[in-house]
Scaffold this motif. Structure first.
Motif: not given
Length: 187
Positions: A88-96, A118-136
């Motif tokens: 398995a491969r897990f990668s977390s910026r917020f919570a899994i 885009d070419i800037s490859r910046q960190t997405p500004k719309d990502e938050t713990r509430e919207t991105c966390s994964i729960s299994i």
């Protein structure tokens, strides 16, 4: 009932793993962990593994290890009890969070896009713990080459068939197949 004794190499891997991570308070491992392949944990976040978990690899697969990577200090990966992680491969910026009795087989779970397209490859500004966390939830099966993306909640007993790409949440006992994943009704 007799207690299972892991093979010698599993015990040696576990001893080496515990030695390497002995002073790292950000890695917490319960009793009865069995390492049938290498377990790689990297990053500044918190990783918690419950009791009686098994980490193994698919026979004949090039994916010979399981990876649990945190990409931020506030990131956390929580693995429940009696979980099997097979390449398995897990990668977390917020919570899994993975519940008890789950099987993740040669699949990926990522709670972030890492960067914009885009070419800037910046960190997405719309990502938050509430919207991105994964729960299994409990007793979920995630098949080989499946992919679970940010913000997904899979409730108890859900089965993700091999190769499925799960982009939204699903209720308990759902069978998912395809890209994007959709409910499947066996005949």
């Amino acid at each position: 009932m007799t207690r299972f004794t892991p093979p010698l190499f599993s015990r040696m891997r576990l001893a080496l793993f515990r030695f390497i991570h002995r002073k790292n308070p950000r890695i917490q491992v319960g009793e009865g962990l069995r390492l049938d392949c290498w377990l790689s944990i990297k990053g500044p976040g918190l990783v918690t593994i419950g009791d009686n978990c098994v980490v193994s690899a698919l026979p004949g697969s090039a994916a010979y290890m399981t990876t649990l990577y945190t990409n931020a200090p506030e990131a956390c990966i929580t693995i429940g009890n009696n979980v099997s992680l097979v390449s398995a491969r897990f990668s977390s910026r917020f919570a899994i969070h993975v519940g008890d009795g789950v099987l993740v087989e040669d699949a990926s779970l990522m709670d972030t896009d890492f960067h914009t397209l885009d070419i800037s490859r910046q960190t997405p500004k719309d990502e938050t713990r509430e919207t991105c966390s994964i729960s299994i939830g409990r007793d979920v099966y995630i098949g080989a080459r499946a992919f679970v993306t940010k913000g997904v909640v899979l409730e108890e007993g859900t089965k993700v068939y091999p190769g499925a790409v799960v982009q939204k949440s699903w209720p308990a006992q759902t069978l998912l197949i395809g890209n994007p994943a959709k409910p499947f009704q066996p005949q």
